[in-house]
Design a protein around this motif. Structure first.
Motif: not given
Length: 432
Positions: A29, A33, A41, A45, A198, A202, A205, A241, A245
Motif C-alpha cells: 500500500l 499511495t 489516499s 481509502m 491507487t 486499496m 488491501a 491501514l 499508511d
C-alpha cells in the motif's frame, strides 16, 4: 425453554476478517499511495471501505437467503458453506456461475501465489535459506493446519496470530510516533490526479469478501451476528491501514530517494523495530493465507461434492480389515475431500510462485483492478437485483436487501467505473 448453543463466535469471525484483510496488501500500500499523498489516499481509502462494506453485506444477505432456501428443501440442520459460484448460478444462471468460477479461481490462486512469494522473501531475510524453500515451508505449515487441525484448531491459531499481529502493529506505530514518524507529515497538498492508480491496491488491501461464505456457515446463518462481525471486522483493518499508511508516507516525505516507504521501516535505527516489522509482515501474510486456504479449499470442496453426487460410488462388499488399517482408511474416507481440495489450491500455487517469484506487485494490481472489482463489486449488486426480481410477489423475510435499490445501483456503478478506469490506465501504458 432449551436454547441451542451457537458453534461460531463473533470474536472468531472478526479475527478471520481482520487476518484475511490485513495481509500482503498492507505491505504494497504505501508504495502505491505515495505519489497521491496522505490526505487524498486516506479519503479514498475510507470511501473504498464504505463501498466494500456495502458489497459484503449484500453478499452475506444473498448467501444466507440461498442457504435458508436450500436448507428448507433439504430438511437438514447442517448449514454448509455455499461458494460464490453457487450464489451466482442460483441468481444469474449458468453464465453467472461460470464467470464467478473463473474469476474466483484466478483470484484465489493470485492470493496464494502472492502469499507464498512474500513469505519466502521475509523468511529468506531472516534465515538466509532459499526463497523458494522458505515459501514452500511456510505454505505447507498452514496447509497442514487447515487439513489436519480442522476448524477448531485453525480458528484458535488464527485468533492468536491476529492478536499478535495487531499488538506488533500497535507497537510499531507507537515507536514511529515517538521517534518522529509524523515529522514528514504534510496536512495539505497531495495529488488527486494520482488517486485512480491507487484504487486497485486499496481494494486488494481491504477486501475480505472471499471468506463471506465461510463466515455465514461459521455463524450458522445468523444475520445479526454476521452483520456485526462484518462491520467490526472491517473497521479494524481500515483504521490500521490509515495509520500505517500515514506513518510510512510521513517517513518517506522526510527521506530522499526512497522508492518504497516500507523499506524505511526496515532500515530505521530504532532498536528492535526492523525485526518487529518483519515479524508483523510474516504474521500478516500468515493470517491472510489461513483465510485464503479456508475459503478457496471450501470452493473446491463444494465442486468435488457436487461431482460426487452426480457420480455416486458403487456398492462394494465390506471385507473385515485389521483395526489399524481400518482406522487409517476411515480417516482417509472422512478427510479425502478436504485434503484433495486443499491440494488443488496449494500445488499449482507453489509451482507458479517458484516460476515467477517477482510477480507480487503485478499480481496485486491485476487482482485488485479486475478480478476483485468484478467478482466482489459488479456481481453482488447484479445477484441482489436478480434475486429481488425473483422474489417479487413472494412472501419473504424483510431485510435491508429488499430496500437497497439505491445502494445496489450505486455500488454497481462505482465498480464498473473502477474497472473502466483500470482498463484505460493499462491501455495508456501500452500506447507509445
Amino acid at each position: 425453554m432449551k436454547i441451542s448453543r451457537k458453534k461460531g463466535s463473533i470474536a472468531g469471525a472478526v479475527a478471520l476478517i481482520i487476518g484475511t484483510s490485513i495481509g500482503t496488501g498492507i505491505l504494497a500500500l504505501p508504495k502505491k499511495t505515495s505519489p497521491a499523498g496522505i490526505v487524498p489516499s486516506s479519503i479514498t481509502m475510507t470511501l473504498c471501505w464504505a463501498f466494500l462494506l456495502i458489497e459484503a453485506l449484500l453478499l452475506v444477505e444473498i448467501n444466507v437467503a440461498l442457504q435458508r432456501k436450500k436448507k428448507g428443501k433439504a430438511q437438514s440442520d447442517e448449514l454448509e458453506a455455499m461458494s460464490i459460484r453457487t450464489m451466482a448460478q442460483e441468481t444469474l444462471g449458468e453464465w453467472g456461475g461460470a464467470l464467478a468460477s473463473l474469476l474466483y479461481m484466478f483470484l484465489g490462486y493470485t492470493y496464494v501465489v502472492a502469499n507464498c512469494s512474500k513469505s519466502g522473501e521475509i523468511l529468506h531475510q531472516l534465515t538466509d535459506f532459499p526463497v523458494s524453500f522458505c515459501g514452500f515451508l511456510f505454505t505447507f505449515s498452514f496447509t497442514i493446519l487447515v487439513c489436519v487441525g480442522g476448524t477448531r484448531a485453525t480458528d484458535q491459531v488464527n485468533q492468536w496470530l491476529t492478536a499478535s499481529m495487531i499488538g506488533l502493529l500497535v507497537a510499531i506505530e507507537a515507536f514511529a510516533l515517538l521517534f518522529g514518524g509524523w515529522s514528514g507529515f504534510k496536512a495539505g497538498g497531495g495529488d488527486w490526479g494520482k488517486v485512480p492508480a491507487t484504487l486497485p491496491v486499496m481494494v486488494f488491501a481491504l477486501v475480505y469478501h472471499d471468506i463471506t461464505p465461510v463466515l455465514c456457515a461459521y455463524l450458522e446463518g445468523d444475520l445479526a451476528r454476521i452483520r456485526a462481525s462484518v462491520v467490526l471486522g472491517s473497521v479494524v483493518p481500515l483504521l490500521t491501514l490509515l495509520v500505517w499508511d500515514a506513518i510510512a508516507l510521513g517517513l518517506s516525505n522526510g527521506a530522499d530517494n526512497v522508492s518504497d516507504p516500507v523499506e524505511l521501516l526496515l532500515s530505521v535505527r530504532w532498536e528492535g523495530v526492523p525485526y518487529m516489522v518483519e515479524a508483523f509482515a510474516l504474521l500478516a501474510v500468515g493470517t491472510s493465507q489461513i483465510g485464503t486456504l479456508l475459503s478457496f479449499s471450501e470452493f473446491f470442496k463444494e465442486q468435488l461434492n457436487n461431482l460426487a453426487s452426480d457420480f455416486p460410488p458403487k456398492q462394494l462388499v465390506v471385507v473385515e480389515k485389521p483395526s489399524s488399517l481400518y482406522s487409517i482408511n476411515g480417516w482417509w474416507e472422512k478427510n479425502k475431500t478436504s485434503i484433495t481440495a486443499t491440494a488443488m489450491v496449494v500445488a499449482p500455487s507453489l509451482l507458479v510462485s517458484n516460476a515467477l517469484p517477482d510477480a507480487f506487485s503485478a499480481a496485486t494490481d491485476f487482482a485488485g483492478g479486475y478480478c476483485m472489482t468484478v467478482l466482489y463489486g459488479v456481481l453482488p449488486p447484479a445477484m441482489a437485483w436478480a434475486m429481488k426480481q425473483k422474489k417479487q410477489g413472494e412472501e419473504t423475510e424483510q431485510t435491508s436487501l429488499s430496500k437497497s435499490y439505491p445502494a445496489i445501483f450505486g455500488v454497481g456503478l462505482f465498480s464498473c467505473g473502477v474497472v473502466l478506469q483500470q482498463i484505460l490506465q493499462d491501455f495508456s501504458f501500452v500506447q507509445p
